[in-house]
Design a protein around this motif. Structure first.
Motif, mmCIF file in Angstrom:
data_model
loop_
_atom_site.group_PDB
_atom_site.id
_atom_site.type_symbol
_atom_site.label_atom_id
_atom_site.label_comp_id
_atom_site.label_asym_id
_atom_site.label_seq_id
_atom_site.Cartn_x
_atom_site.Cartn_y
_atom_site.Cartn_z
ATOM 1 N N GLY A 23 1.215 -1.333 -0.060
ATOM 2 C CA GLY A 23 -0.121 0.285 -0.011
ATOM 3 C C GLY A 23 0.613 0.947 0.173
ATOM 4 O O GLY A 23 1.954 1.017 0.333
ATOM 5 N N LEU A 24 0.007 2.640 -0.097
ATOM 6 C CA LEU A 24 0.854 3.472 -0.349
ATOM 7 C C LEU A 24 0.377 4.888 0.766
ATOM 8 O O LEU A 24 -0.776 5.040 0.685
ATOM 9 N N CYS A 25 1.431 4.927 1.907
ATOM 10 C CA CYS A 25 0.340 6.244 2.496
ATOM 11 C C CYS A 25 1.477 7.478 2.307
ATOM 12 O O CYS A 25 2.581 7.275 2.446
ATOM 13 N N GLY A 26 0.512 8.553 1.668
ATOM 14 C CA GLY A 26 1.634 9.492 1.285
ATOM 15 C C GLY A 26 0.774 10.896 0.415
ATOM 16 O O GLY A 26 -0.679 10.483 0.501
ATOM 17 N N GLN A 27 0.777 11.713 0.438
ATOM 18 C CA GLN A 27 0.181 12.880 0.015
ATOM 19 C C GLN A 27 -0.351 12.794 -1.432
ATOM 20 O O GLN A 27 -1.616 13.464 -1.708
ATOM 21 N N PRO A 29 -1.192 10.694 -3.391
ATOM 22 C CA PRO A 29 -2.944 10.357 -4.372
ATOM 23 C C PRO A 29 -4.197 11.161 -3.569
ATOM 24 O O PRO A 29 -5.180 11.593 -4.662
ATOM 25 N N SER A 30 -3.732 11.805 -2.492
ATOM 26 C CA SER A 30 -4.830 13.176 -2.731
ATOM 27 C C SER A 30 -4.808 14.145 -3.294
ATOM 28 O O SER A 30 -5.679 14.501 -3.517
ATOM 29 N N ASP A 31 -3.609 14.560 -3.229
ATOM 30 C CA ASP A 31 -3.668 15.763 -3.655
ATOM 31 C C ASP A 31 -3.165 15.636 -5.606
ATOM 32 O O ASP A 31 -3.598 16.562 -5.935
ATOM 33 N N LYS A 32 -3.062 15.042 -6.237
ATOM 34 C CA LYS A 32 -3.102 14.144 -7.604
ATOM 35 C C LYS A 32 -3.693 13.225 -7.940
ATOM 36 O O LYS A 32 -3.148 11.953 -7.965
ATOM 37 N N PRO A 33 -5.049 12.892 -7.769
ATOM 38 C CA PRO A 33 -5.678 12.124 -7.741
ATOM 39 C C PRO A 33 -5.901 11.302 -9.161
ATOM 40 O O PRO A 33 -5.793 10.456 -9.006
ATOM 41 N N HIS A 34 -5.268 12.204 -9.660
ATOM 42 C CA HIS A 34 -4.860 10.417 -11.509
ATOM 43 C C HIS A 34 -3.967 9.249 -10.526
ATOM 44 O O HIS A 34 -3.867 9.004 -11.593
ATOM 45 N N PHE A 35 -2.379 9.940 -9.556
ATOM 46 C CA PHE A 35 -1.684 9.102 -9.404
ATOM 47 C C PHE A 35 -2.102 7.847 -8.767
ATOM 48 O O PHE A 35 -2.357 6.662 -8.602
ATOM 49 N N ALA A 36 -3.534 8.234 -8.054
ATOM 50 C CA ALA A 36 -3.942 7.269 -7.337
ATOM 51 C C ALA A 36 -4.630 6.262 -8.647
ATOM 52 O O ALA A 36 -4.361 4.852 -8.668
ATOM 53 N N ILE A 47 -4.513 2.095 -1.245
ATOM 54 C CA ILE A 47 -3.784 3.751 -1.045
ATOM 55 C C ILE A 47 -4.500 4.311 0.224
ATOM 56 O O ILE A 47 -5.786 3.930 0.333
ATOM 57 N N SER A 48 -3.884 5.008 1.279
ATOM 58 C CA SER A 48 -4.387 6.356 2.043
ATOM 59 C C SER A 48 -4.319 7.736 1.609
ATOM 60 O O SER A 48 -3.835 7.881 0.324
ATOM 61 N N LEU A 49 -5.405 8.037 2.057
ATOM 62 C CA LEU A 49 -6.289 9.737 1.342
ATOM 63 C C LEU A 49 -6.627 10.724 2.519
ATOM 64 O O LEU A 49 -6.182 9.927 3.361
#
Length: 96
Positions: A23-27, A29-36, A47-49
């Motif tokens: 999993g990925l915990c970090g900013q 995916p939250s700041d750049k949803p296309h990264f999610a 993924i954490s958001l």
């Protein structure tokens, strides 16, 4: 950043090869949803958001999962057609 994406790709692929969850915990995916969506395409497990990005990320992740499922269905259909063609082609060359 291309180097970061490559490192994440290698980490996800390595975990999958070894049967481990990742999993990925970090900013990002939250700041750049296309990264999610990028992470889903790679097959990440979680993924954490941040709370303010959840709804947009859910939409993007859902679309990425739908796209991935559609791609898998297309591959199965192509493989099935190819197998049928191979089988029918081989049967056509046999004579009694």
């Amino acid at each position: 950043n291309t180097a970061v994406k490559e490192a994440i790709t290698q980490a996800i692929e390595g975990s999958q090869r070894n049967g481990k969850k990742i999993g990925l915990c970090g900013q990002a995916p939250s700041d750049k949803p296309h990264f999610a969506g990028f992470l889903v395409d790679l097959g990440i497990d979680s993924i954490s958001l941040t709370p303010d990005s959840v709804m947009q990320a859910i939409d993007i992740v859902s679309k990425a999962e739908d796209k991935k499922a559609l791609g898998e269905e297309i591959i199965k259909a192509i493989s099935s057609d190819k197998a049928r063609q191979d089988t029918s082609g081989a049967a056509g060359t046999i004579s009694a």
